[in-house]
Design a protein around this motif. Sequence first.
Motif, PDB file in Angstrom:
ATOM      1  N   ALA A   1       0.820  -1.213   0.000  1.00  0.00           N
ATOM      2  CA  ALA A   1       0.000   0.000   0.000  1.00  0.00           C
ATOM      3  C   ALA A   1       0.845   1.250   0.000  1.00  0.00           C
ATOM      4  CB  ALA A   1      -0.934  -0.014   1.219  1.00  0.00           C
TER       5      ALA A   1
ATOM      6  N   THR B   1       1.817   3.095  -3.496  1.00  0.00           N
ATOM      7  CA  THR B   1       0.867   3.990  -4.177  1.00  0.00           C
ATOM      8  C   THR B   1       0.332   5.084  -3.255  1.00  0.00           C
ATOM      9  OG1 THR B   1      -0.875   2.368  -3.704  1.00  0.00           O
ATOM     10  CG2 THR B   1       0.131   2.305  -5.899  1.00  0.00           C
TER      11      THR B   1
ATOM     12  N   VAL C   1      -4.279   7.193   0.236  1.00  0.00           N
ATOM     13  CA  VAL C   1      -4.030   5.844  -0.267  1.00  0.00           C
ATOM     14  C   VAL C   1      -4.786   5.649  -1.582  1.00  0.00           C
ATOM     15  CG1 VAL C   1      -3.583   4.863   2.008  1.00  0.00           C
ATOM     16  CG2 VAL C   1      -5.921   4.890   1.113  1.00  0.00           C
ATOM     17  N   TYR C   2      -4.317   4.669  -2.357  1.00  0.00           N
ATOM     18  CA  TYR C   2      -4.946   4.332  -3.633  1.00  0.00           C
ATOM     19  C   TYR C   2      -5.645   2.994  -3.465  1.00  0.00           C
ATOM     20  CZ  TYR C   2      -5.308   3.599  -8.720  1.00  0.00           C
ATOM     21  OH  TYR C   2      -5.751   3.396 -10.003  1.00  0.00           O
ATOM     22  N   SER C   3      -6.958   3.008  -3.608  1.00  0.00           N
ATOM     23  CA  SER C   3      -7.730   1.796  -3.368  1.00  0.00           C
ATOM     24  C   SER C   3      -8.954   1.771  -4.270  1.00  0.00           C
ATOM     25  CB  SER C   3      -8.171   1.744  -1.894  1.00  0.00           C
ATOM     26  OG  SER C   3      -8.979   0.628  -1.636  1.00  0.00           O
ATOM     27  N   GLY C   4      -9.165   0.643  -4.932  1.00  0.00           N
ATOM     28  CA  GLY C   4     -10.323   0.527  -5.807  1.00  0.00           C
ATOM     29  C   GLY C   4     -10.290   1.490  -6.965  1.00  0.00           C
TER      30      GLY C   4
ATOM     31  N   TYR D   1      -8.128   7.609  -5.307  1.00  0.00           N
ATOM     32  CA  TYR D   1      -7.321   8.099  -4.202  1.00  0.00           C
ATOM     33  C   TYR D   1      -8.257   8.598  -3.104  1.00  0.00           C
ATOM     34  CZ  TYR D   1      -3.343   7.683  -7.273  1.00  0.00           C
ATOM     35  OH  TYR D   1      -2.377   7.178  -8.099  1.00  0.00           O
TER      36      TYR D   1
END
Length: 409
Positions: free
Chosen positions: A213, A216, A270-273, A276
Motif C-alpha cells: 500500500a 501507491t 491511499v490508492y484503493s479501488g 485516491y
Amino acid sequence: MKRYMSHLVGWKTLVLLCMAIIILPAGSAFAAVNKPFPQHTTYTSESIKPNNVTQTSMDNSVKTKWNEWKAGYLKPAGTGKYYVKYNSDGETVSEAHGYGMLFTVLMAGYDSSAQAYYDGLYNYYIAHPSAINEYLMSWKQNSSFQNIEGEDSATDGDMDIAFSLLLADKQWGSSGVINYLQAAKNIINAIMDSEINQTQWTIRLGDWADSGAYNTATRPSDFMLNHLKAFQQATGDIRWKNVVDKTYTIINSLYTGYSSSTGLLPDFVVYSGGVYKPAAANFLEDANDGNYNYNSCRTPWRITTDYLITGDTRALTQLNQLNSWIKTKVSSTPSNIKDGYKLNGTLFGSYNSGAFYAPFGVSAMTSSTNQSWLNSLWSHTANSTTEGYYEDSIKLFSLILMSGNWWAY
C-alpha cells in the motif's frame, strides 16, 4: 619622510585587507549575492499581499523571524557543517534540513553569513546519505549526528534540499567550491528514480515506500508543485510534467470526493479501488492520518505557491473553498484557528498553532475578497511569539511568501 609614509599607508592597507578576509565567513567571501533579500517578487496578477502594513515593515518582520529561527535552531555540527536542531534532544530530520537550506539561500544579502551556513548544511546533507540512494538524505539523526530509525529517506526533505540547490545556483553561481547545479541535478534525478511511482506518477513517502500500500500512497504536504516544475526546467526531464499533472488531479479528486464543503486535504492518501482516498486511522503515524492535521496543515502554503509564481489555476477552486470555509469557521479571527479538523470541518484540535494559521495567510493571497482576512493573518503571524522548530519554520515560510519575498528557479 614621504617614502616612509607611503610604506606605512601600504602596510595599514594590507593589515586591513587581511582583517577583512579573516572576519568574512568562509563561503560568502568568494561569491556575489545575485538575488539578495528582500526580493519583492511580482506574483500572478490576481493575487494580493497584506496592505495594512508597509513593505518595509513586512521585510523587517521576516528579518526578525529569521534572526529568531537562526538563533534557536541553526547549530554547528562539527567542522564545516551545520544542522537544524528540531527538538530538545538535539535530533534532526531531513525535513528540517531542507527548511534550513531554503531559509539560508533566501536570506542571503540580508544575512552576510548565509552562504557559509548553506555550505555547512550542504556538507551535513552529503555526510548522511540514504542507504537506498546515496543522493537522498537519511531522514533522521540523533544529537551525535548518527543516522537512526532506518537509513532511508523522506521525500519532502529531499525535495526542499533539491529546490534549495537550484536557488543556490541562481544566488551564488556554481563555479565555487560546490557545484550547486550539478548537486541539484543529482538529487532531482534520485528523487525521480527512488521517490516517484513511475506507474502512477505519484510522489512516494520516501525511497523505502516501494511495495504494498505504501507504493501507491502519497502525502499532500509533499505536493510542492512549483518545485516539480523547477525540477523539469533544470533537468529537461519531461516526466516531471506527469507528476505535476497527476498531483493536481489528486488534489481535485480529494476535494470533490471528500471535502467539497471545506477544501481540506488529509495527512495521507491511499490508492484503493482505482481511486485516491484519505488514509485510514494509523496508516503511518496516528489516528488522524486521514484528517487535516500536522502534515496537511502545510498544504495551503505548498499548493498556493505554484499559483502565486506561475498562475496555474488547477487547484484554485479548492483553495478558494478552503479560504471561504476557514474564514466562516473561525469568524475571521486567526486566534480561533485550531490544530486539527476532520475533512468535513469538524474540529478536534484545541491549540492555536502557527503551523495551522500561518499557511492560511498564503492561501488568502489568491483573491482580493480575502484582503481583510489576509491582513489579520499577517498581523497574527508577524506578532506571534516563538513556539517550536516546526511552527516557527512554517510561520517564517508563510511570512516570506506573504511579504512577496519568495522567488523561484
